[in-house]
Design an enzyme around this catalytic site. Structure first.
Site, PDB file in Angstrom:
ATOM      1  CD  GLU A 196      -3.103  -1.252   1.987  1.00  0.00           C
ATOM      2  OE1 GLU A 196      -2.928  -0.561   3.056  1.00  0.00           O
ATOM      3  OE2 GLU A 196      -3.897  -2.439   1.918  1.00  0.00           O
TER       4      GLU A 196
ATOM      5  CD  GLU B 204      -4.218  -6.342   2.844  1.00  0.00           C
ATOM      6  OE1 GLU B 204      -2.972  -6.534   2.999  1.00  0.00           O
ATOM      7  OE2 GLU B 204      -4.929  -5.798   3.460  1.00  0.00           O
TER       8      GLU B 204
END
Ligand SMILES: *[C@@H]1O[C@H](CO)[C@@H](O)[C@H](O)[C@H]1NC(C)=O
Ligand SMILES: *[C@@H]1O[C@H](CO)[C@@H](O)[C@H](O)[C@H]1NC(C)=O
Ligand SMILES: *[C@@H]1O[C@H](CO)[C@@H](O)[C@H](O)[C@H]1NC(C)=O
Length: 382
Positions: A196, A314
């Site tokens: 991220e 994810e």
């Protein structure tokens, strides 16, 4: 595996079960045409780094499920993984970019994550002992798991302003770690770079041109370390939220053949505490919005990086550890099965569920290790 119409049949039959007046419908599946193709091992679940004292508001749903301390000898855990007959496991999450590996020339002492006010995500750096890495690999081997491991992509960088981090990635610790892994004969299916950090990031972000440069370096390292090996792990990046400009730039700056898989994260239900979580899960219009992301990613891969394919690296649906009594119950299937179908339709090869265990979205209960009631059991039976 071809696009799995078994799931569609299940989803389609549910309204009939719930309805007071049972009506029968039929669905015709044209099995002669392949819409898209997933990897043979499409289903994947994650193990995260969050320690037991990671809390969201007044809830601390992680317990002892961290990569660092998950009880690998619990018989339910191994059984649950083996039941998939080659489950992919992705090891990663928010804290992965602050992980140090206790190997090689690491100068700092090896401590676990500790709460730290100014730390990224409220935690200090944490360190993985090689004894624990050995245990994990014994466990992965025993359960035939296919492992994707997320490397520490912030190592050696510094904060420039607010959440922007700059400077070259210091690859030395990861390189020593990979070297150790190879020396022990541990099979890693894929190395993933960062968590991220794409676009505006979550805790931190790195510019795409810098990230691309670091990936070229990592690709060289992998090629060098695995020279002469029978199987070479894939290189996966960026493991972050889709941002068109950033993703395109990453493909352009890393260049042909460097990245094998473009991984992205999906949390299209919003925050886990949202009281409207259930109504979002049951709203097809809301669920369908995710198709834009899948469609756009497919499009830029075709145009700018046809040597790569897409993974959902994810996806927990609801962020901040999922929704209590929602993400781990039957109702969540309306979101999950829809996602599995949609992702595969848009050429996604692998879909990693956040989480296998830990948080409110675990397939297994974080304290009892029992499959979450009404939910995972049904999927296991498919
Ligand atoms: C791990 O699980 C096993 C089996 O349930 C149990 O005997 C053991 O005490 C557990 N270990 C820890 C550290 O909790
Ligand atoms: C990309 O997303 C936009 C909405 O953000 C959508 O209108 C467009 O159709 C998408 N493109 C593709 C190829 O799916
Ligand atoms: C896990 O199981 C325990 C004991 O049955 C239960 O109290 C708890 O609510 C469960 N947790 C989740 C997240 O389902």
């Amino acid at each position: 595996m071809e696009l799995c119409f078994g799931w569609f049949l299940l989803v389609a039959s549910i309204p009939a079960i719930f309805a007071q007046d049972i009506s029968h419908g039929s669905i015709v599946v044209d099995g002669t045409m392949t819409v898209a193709q997933t990897d043979d091992n499409f289903v994947c679940a994650t193990i995260d780094w969050w320690p037991h004292d990671k809390c969201n508001y007044d809830q601390c749903p992680w317990h002892y499920t961290s990569v660092m301390n998950l009880n690998l000898s619990h018989p339910f855990l191994a059984k649950a993984i083996q039941a998939f007959n080659r489950l992919r496991i992705r090891v990663g999450g928010s804290l992965q970019d602050q992980v140090l590996y206790d190997v090689g020339n690491l100068k700092s002492p090896c401590h676990p994550f500790q709460k730290m006010k100014d730390g990224l995500f409220g935690f200090s750096k944490g360190c993985l002992h090689m004894e624990r890495w050995d245990e994990l690999n014994r466990f992965f081997k025993e359960t035939s798991a296919m492992v994707t491991f997320g490397l520490n992509a912030l190592h050696g960088r510094h904060k420039i302003k607010r959440s922007l981090w700059g400077g070259d990635w210091d690859s030395s610790n990861a390189q020593d770690f990979m070297k150790y892994t190879i020396s022990k004969g541990y099979q890693i299916d894929s190395w993933e770079f960062g968590n991220e950090l794409s676009g505006n990031g979550i805790g931190a972000h790195v510019h795409a041109d810098q990230y691309g440069k670091d990936l070229v370096n990592l690709r060289k390292i992998i090629n060098e370390l695995y020279k002469g090996s029978q199987s070479k792990p894939s290189l996966i990046a960026p493991g972050g939220f889709y941002d068109e400009e950033w993703f395109v730039k990453l493909l352009q700056t890393s260049g042909f053949g460097v990245i094998d898989v473009m991984s992205h994260h999906m949390y299209n239900l919003g925050a886990g505490v949202d009281p409207k979580l259930v109504s979002k899960i049951l709203n097809p219009d809301h669920l369908n919005k995710a198709a834009y992301t899948f469609g756009n990613l497919t499009h830029i891969i075709r145009r700018h990086g046809p040597w790569t394919s897409a993974w959902v690296g994810e996806s927990g649906g609801a962020y901040n550890s999922g929704g209590a009594h929602v993400s781990n119950t039957f109702i969540n299937s309306f979101w999950y099965l829809d996602q599995l179908g949609m992702a595969s339709k848009y050429h996604t090869k692998v879909y990693c569920r956040q989480t296998l265990i830990g948080g409110n979205y675990g397939l297994l209960n974080a304290t009892t290790f029992v499959p979450n009631p009404d939910y995972y059991r049904q999927e296991l039976e498919i």
